[in-house]
Design a protein around this motif. Sequence first.
Motif, PDB file in Angstrom:
ATOM      1  N   ALA A 104       0.831  -1.203   0.000  1.00 25.68           N
ATOM      2  CA  ALA A 104       0.000   0.000   0.000  1.00 25.68           C
ATOM      3  C   ALA A 104       0.868   1.256   0.000  1.00 25.68           C
ATOM      4  N   PHE A 105       1.976   1.228   0.740  1.00 29.54           N
ATOM      5  CA  PHE A 105       2.874   2.377   0.761  1.00 29.54           C
ATOM      6  C   PHE A 105       3.499   2.585  -0.616  1.00 29.54           C
ATOM      7  N   HIS A 106       3.853   1.490  -1.285  1.00 32.61           N
ATOM      8  CA  HIS A 106       4.422   1.599  -2.633  1.00 32.61           C
ATOM      9  C   HIS A 106       3.410   2.183  -3.613  1.00 32.61           C
ATOM     10  N   VAL A 107       2.159   1.812  -3.470  1.00 32.67           N
ATOM     11  CA  VAL A 107       1.118   2.393  -4.330  1.00 32.67           C
ATOM     12  C   VAL A 107       1.040   3.902  -4.098  1.00 32.67           C
ATOM     13  N   CYS A 108       1.122   4.330  -2.839  1.00 31.64           N
ATOM     14  CA  CYS A 108       1.111   5.760  -2.529  1.00 31.64           C
ATOM     15  C   CYS A 108       2.304   6.465  -3.164  1.00 31.64           C
ATOM     16  N   LEU A 109       3.485   5.853  -3.071  1.00 32.65           N
ATOM     17  CA  LEU A 109       4.672   6.453  -3.671  1.00 32.65           C
ATOM     18  C   LEU A 109       4.534   6.566  -5.183  1.00 32.65           C
ATOM     19  N   TRP A 110       4.044   5.502  -5.824  1.00 29.56           N
ATOM     20  CA  TRP A 110       3.872   5.540  -7.279  1.00 29.56           C
ATOM     21  C   TRP A 110       2.814   6.556  -7.680  1.00 29.56           C
ATOM     22  N   THR A 111       1.766   6.682  -6.897  1.00 34.51           N
ATOM     23  CA  THR A 111       0.744   7.690  -7.182  1.00 34.51           C
ATOM     24  C   THR A 111       1.354   9.085  -7.136  1.00 34.51           C
ATOM     25  N   PHE A 112       2.177   9.326  -6.140  1.00 35.26           N
ATOM     26  CA  PHE A 112       2.843  10.624  -6.016  1.00 35.26           C
ATOM     27  C   PHE A 112       3.743  10.889  -7.218  1.00 35.26           C
ATOM     28  N   VAL A 113       4.555   9.895  -7.582  1.00 31.39           N
ATOM     29  CA  VAL A 113       5.498  10.058  -8.687  1.00 31.39           C
ATOM     30  C   VAL A 113       4.760  10.262 -10.008  1.00 31.39           C
ATOM     31  N   MET A 114       3.719   9.497 -10.261  1.00 34.62           N
ATOM     32  CA  MET A 114       2.979   9.624 -11.515  1.00 34.62           C
ATOM     33  C   MET A 114       2.280  10.976 -11.607  1.00 34.62           C
ATOM     34  N   THR A 115       1.782  11.480 -10.503  1.00 37.96           N
ATOM     35  CA  THR A 115       1.157  12.805 -10.497  1.00 37.96           C
ATOM     36  C   THR A 115       2.189  13.878 -10.826  1.00 37.96           C
ATOM     37  N   GLU A 116       3.359  13.792 -10.216  1.00 40.18           N
ATOM     38  CA  GLU A 116       4.413  14.769 -10.495  1.00 40.18           C
ATOM     39  C   GLU A 116       4.877  14.669 -11.949  1.00 40.18           C
ATOM     40  N   ALA A 117       4.960  13.442 -12.479  1.00 39.41           N
ATOM     41  CA  ALA A 117       5.369  13.266 -13.874  1.00 39.41           C
ATOM     42  C   ALA A 117       4.345  13.881 -14.817  1.00 39.41           C
ATOM     43  N   TRP A 118       3.042  13.669 -14.543  1.00 40.43           N
ATOM     44  CA  TRP A 118       1.998  14.271 -15.370  1.00 40.43           C
ATOM     45  C   TRP A 118       2.085  15.796 -15.293  1.00 40.43           C
ATOM     46  N   ALA A 119       2.284  16.323 -14.101  1.00 41.42           N
ATOM     47  CA  ALA A 119       2.285  17.773 -13.902  1.00 41.42           C
ATOM     48  C   ALA A 119       3.501  18.443 -14.532  1.00 41.42           C
ATOM     49  N   SER A 120       4.553  17.687 -14.806  1.00 45.85           N
ATOM     50  CA  SER A 120       5.752  18.299 -15.384  1.00 45.85           C
ATOM     51  C   SER A 120       5.498  18.831 -16.788  1.00 45.85           C
ATOM     52  N   THR A 121       4.487  18.312 -17.479  1.00 44.77           N
ATOM     53  CA  THR A 121       4.166  18.794 -18.827  1.00 44.77           C
ATOM     54  C   THR A 121       2.868  19.594 -18.864  1.00 44.77           C
ATOM     55  N   ALA A 122       2.209  19.743 -17.731  1.00 46.39           N
ATOM     56  CA  ALA A 122       0.934  20.466 -17.689  1.00 46.39           C
ATOM     57  C   ALA A 122       1.168  21.972 -17.647  1.00 46.39           C
ATOM     58  N   THR A 123       0.196  22.707 -18.148  1.00 45.26           N
ATOM     59  CA  THR A 123       0.275  24.163 -18.101  1.00 45.26           C
ATOM     60  C   THR A 123      -0.130  24.653 -16.708  1.00 45.26           C
ATOM     61  N   PRO A 124       0.365  25.806 -16.295  1.00 44.29           N
ATOM     62  CA  PRO A 124      -0.030  26.328 -14.978  1.00 44.29           C
ATOM     63  C   PRO A 124      -1.541  26.528 -14.846  1.00 44.29           C
ATOM     64  N   GLU A 125      -2.209  26.906 -15.940  1.00 40.18           N
ATOM     65  CA  GLU A 125      -3.666  27.095 -15.882  1.00 40.18           C
ATOM     66  C   GLU A 125      -4.377  25.788 -15.557  1.00 40.18           C
ATOM     67  N   THR A 126      -3.848  24.678 -16.062  1.00 42.91           N
ATOM     68  CA  THR A 126      -4.425  23.368 -15.774  1.00 42.91           C
ATOM     69  C   THR A 126      -4.297  23.037 -14.297  1.00 42.91           C
TER      70      THR A 126
END
Length: 142
Positions: A60-82
Amino acid sequence: MVDEPTGWRAYFCTDPSATVADILTRVAGRFALETTFRDLKQVVGAGHQQVRRFAANVGAFHVCLWTFVMTEAWASTATPETLVGHRATAPWDDAARRPSHADKRRGWQREWQGKEIRAALRPGMTEAEIQAAAERLLDLAA
């Protein structure tokens, strides 16, 4: 010694050859790590899992870590308005501050929920497709 708005803070290092810049760089890096752990616990929910076995806790902790990492990876290409578009409904919020992890997570959720809604609202759908779309939208909402 650093003069902070709340008072003086003393930082030290056991390496006598470290410069002031080296010490402050390491302190700043440490606070970034602390912020990440805070977001993992408060936003993602790491440590709040309710499972019985040790291996399940680790998973469960690993799922939380991967969720955090995937969110940050998605946000790295997102626009600030998004990422901060929802702040228009909160005029007391500082629009200039950088997006938090919660902002990034909310932006990603809005994007994929928007895709689901747009897919459900396409013209020319059959009754069965409308029913399936309604169930998907209800699952998103609940």
